[in-house]
Write an enzyme that holds these catalytic residues in place. Sequence first.
Site, short mmCIF file in Angstrom:
data_model
loop_
_atom_site.label_atom_id
_atom_site.label_comp_id
_atom_site.label_asym_id
_atom_site.label_seq_id
_atom_site.Cartn_x
_atom_site.Cartn_y
_atom_site.Cartn_z
N GLY A 1 -4.50 -4.44 -3.77
CA GLY A 1 -5.49 -3.38 -3.94
C GLY A 1 -4.73 -2.15 -4.39
N HIS A 2 -4.75 -1.87 -5.67
CA HIS A 2 -3.94 -0.79 -6.25
C HIS A 2 -4.87 0.32 -6.73
CE1 HIS A 2 -0.61 -3.99 -7.15
NE2 HIS A 2 -0.77 -3.72 -5.88
N LYS B 1 1.71 2.04 -5.10
CA LYS B 1 2.26 1.49 -6.34
C LYS B 1 1.33 1.77 -7.52
CE LYS B 1 2.42 -2.58 -4.36
NZ LYS B 1 2.12 -2.21 -2.96
N GLN C 1 1.98 -6.26 -3.32
CA GLN C 1 2.51 -6.39 -1.95
C GLN C 1 3.88 -5.69 -1.87
OE1 GLN C 1 1.22 -9.69 -3.39
NE2 GLN C 1 -0.68 -8.73 -2.81
N ASP D 1 0.82 -1.22 0.00
CA ASP D 1 0.00 0.00 0.00
C ASP D 1 0.85 1.27 0.00
OD1 ASP D 1 -2.19 -1.72 0.14
OD2 ASP D 1 -2.10 -1.76 2.33
P1 GDP Z 1 -0.77 0.20 -3.55
O1 GDP Z 1 -1.36 -1.06 -3.04
O2 GDP Z 1 0.69 0.29 -3.30
O3 GDP Z 1 -1.12 0.48 -4.98
O4 GDP Z 1 -1.42 1.38 -2.69
P2 GDP Z 1 -2.98 1.54 -2.30
O5 GDP Z 1 -3.73 1.97 -3.49
O6 GDP Z 1 -3.45 0.33 -1.57
O7 GDP Z 1 -2.88 2.65 -1.20
C1 GDP Z 1 -2.32 3.90 -1.47
C2 GDP Z 1 -3.39 4.97 -1.18
O8 GDP Z 1 -2.77 6.24 -1.15
C3 GDP Z 1 -4.45 5.06 -2.26
O9 GDP Z 1 -5.66 5.47 -1.66
C4 GDP Z 1 -3.92 6.15 -3.18
O10 GDP Z 1 -4.96 6.83 -3.88
C5 GDP Z 1 -3.26 7.07 -2.20
N1 GDP Z 1 -2.06 7.79 -2.69
C6 GDP Z 1 -1.09 7.37 -3.53
N2 GDP Z 1 -0.11 8.30 -3.64
C7 GDP Z 1 -0.49 9.33 -2.85
C8 GDP Z 1 0.13 10.58 -2.51
O11 GDP Z 1 1.23 10.93 -2.95
N3 GDP Z 1 -0.57 11.38 -1.61
C9 GDP Z 1 -1.78 11.02 -1.09
N4 GDP Z 1 -2.37 11.83 -0.22
N5 GDP Z 1 -2.36 9.84 -1.39
C10 GDP Z 1 -1.73 9.01 -2.25
P1 IMO Z 2 -0.90 -4.29 -2.19
O1 IMO Z 2 -0.47 -4.88 -3.51
C1 IMO Z 2 -0.90 -4.72 2.14
C2 IMO Z 2 -1.03 -8.81 3.72
C3 IMO Z 2 -2.29 -9.23 4.45
C4 IMO Z 2 -1.70 -10.22 5.43
C5 IMO Z 2 -0.61 -10.91 4.62
C6 IMO Z 2 -1.02 -12.22 3.99
O2 IMO Z 2 -2.17 -3.53 -2.24
O3 IMO Z 2 0.24 -3.56 -1.56
P2 IMO Z 2 -2.57 -12.89 1.93
O4 IMO Z 2 -4.03 -12.65 1.70
O5 IMO Z 2 -1.70 -12.31 0.89
O6 IMO Z 2 -2.25 -14.31 2.22
O7 IMO Z 2 -2.25 -12.08 3.31
O8 IMO Z 2 -0.27 -9.99 3.59
N1 IMO Z 2 -1.26 -8.28 2.36
C7 IMO Z 2 -1.18 -6.99 2.03
N2 IMO Z 2 -0.95 -5.89 2.79
N3 IMO Z 2 -1.06 -4.58 0.81
C8 IMO Z 2 -1.25 -5.66 0.02
O9 IMO Z 2 -1.24 -5.60 -1.32
C9 IMO Z 2 -1.37 -6.93 0.64
N4 IMO Z 2 -1.58 -8.18 0.17
C10 IMO Z 2 -1.50 -8.99 1.23
O10 IMO Z 2 -2.91 -8.14 5.09
O11 IMO Z 2 -1.08 -9.53 6.48
MG MG Z 3 -2.87 -1.69 -1.78
#
Ligand code: GDP
Ligand code: IMO
Ligand code: MG
Length: 430
Positions: free
Chosen positions: A44-45, A20, A228, A17
């Site tokens: 979850g991207h 990415k 991840q 998270d």
């Molecule tokens: P990922 O799993 O690495 O793709 O990240 P996620 O989408 O799960 O979580 C990142 C969150 O931060 C999302 O809600 C994005 O919309 C948000 N986000 C990404 N870059 C920025 C940033 O530079 N500033 C802010 N405030 N939010 C961001």
């Molecule tokens: P993105 O790509 C954050 C965590 C779960 C749990 C562990 C194992 O959005 O960064 P799993 O279901 O993969 O067997 O769970 O890994 N986990 C993540 N945490 N971002 C993710 O993906 C994750 N995918 C799995 O919360 O601790």
């Molecule tokens: Mg994510």
Amino acid sequence: MSSKKNVDLLVGAQWGDEGKGKVVDMLGSDVDVFVRFQGGANAGHTVISDGQKVVFHLLPSGMLYPGKLCVLGNGLVIDPEQFLNETGELFAKGQDRARLAVSPHAHVVMPYHKMLDKLQEEARGKGRKIGTTGRGIGPCYVDKYSRSGLRVEDLLDADVLRERLTYILDEKNQIFTKLYNQKPLPFDEIYEPARKWGEALAPYVDDTRALLRKAVDDGQHILLEGAQAALLDIDHGTYPYVTSSSTSAAGAFTGTGLAPNDLTRVIAVVKAYTTRVGEGPFPTEDFGEDGEKLRANGGEFGATTGRPRRCGWLDVPALKYSMELNGATVIALTKLDVLTGMGGIKVCVAYERDGEKLTTWPNDTRSLSEIQPVYETLPGWDDDITNCKTFEELPANAQAYVKYIEKVLNVPVGLIGVGADRNQTINRGM
Ligand code: GDP
Ligand code: IMO
Ligand code: MG
């Protein structure tokens, strides 16, 4: 064959998270082929473009760009229901289906994997559970490695599917009935939908390794999109509190069939603070007001499960470890704006255990539970930075924070996120 390869690998540097999805989307206008190589719908991207929010779980975050090829490599575990939901939504919005390619060698997440994921978590109980996303990831990879898995190609031939599933389901039903006291799953209830999934997936199945090989040799710009992150890596993460795939750089090769010398750059995505979802050690977690504030300001709630993310400060030894593991050549620093108004910014520079100072990441769960972070506090800033377009527009203390990160990690920061929208990014020459 073109002389110049143009292959970027993007990986998460912490516990996921990091943002990415946004970075992939932001770099995307210049990319020809987007590739996922490990994990599954546990990701979850989030991509926000012109105020529109899309969350990708299984598909590459480049899917919003028209005309670009998107690949699901052999290293993935593909949940066909999720695949059809996600593609269905995008195609309904007018996306072109012809540009998606799925490896026949990717494994299939079956309904019994998701059931087992939940049953195993319940059996582990409090204090031992991992806090998985419940998407069947672990059990599916277990089947892959124990050679009891179904690959996408197995769904394409009804006879092969029947033959393999007969044996596999029999084994699973022994586990359900004898170990977990559940009812056995009737064959047809699993076989019939799987056969239909095969029909639905068939148009996308292609030799993705060969496709990528040609794309690389033709000098196309490839972006390998990790899901991840390094500290969740099955080998190098905080085991057993990890996911079940190779999330760091090495996974990109086994998960696609490309070779290490194909890579041009490794982009490590680093959040300006740290978060974690699920269980497991997190030395810089802040249980007080600062943690709450980071969660509120950063909107730190899981994009897949909606769970509140645990929040804390940047952990330098953990990041040094992550940079080494990934061979990071450049950092995309995200969510710098979330630190605005935090007052002093704490950074963990070492740990203490029984009066002894540790300056490197102690990568075992027991040690990680015994250490205390040693913090330095850097001066913060209060000015809104969400509209800054250049590095020079950032307040001096925000600039100093970025330079500090570059110095301690010895990797340049090429991108800085100052907001969730595609445009809220400072590009320092990437
Ligand atoms: P990922 O799993 O690495 O793709 O990240 P996620 O989408 O799960 O979580 C990142 C969150 O931060 C999302 O809600 C994005 O919309 C948000 N986000 C990404 N870059 C920025 C940033 O530079 N500033 C802010 N405030 N939010 C961001
Ligand atoms: P993105 O790509 C954050 C965590 C779960 C749990 C562990 C194992 O959005 O960064 P799993 O279901 O993969 O067997 O769970 O890994 N986990 C993540 N945490 N971002 C993710 O993906 C994750 N995918 C799995 O919360 O601790
Ligand atoms: Mg994510």
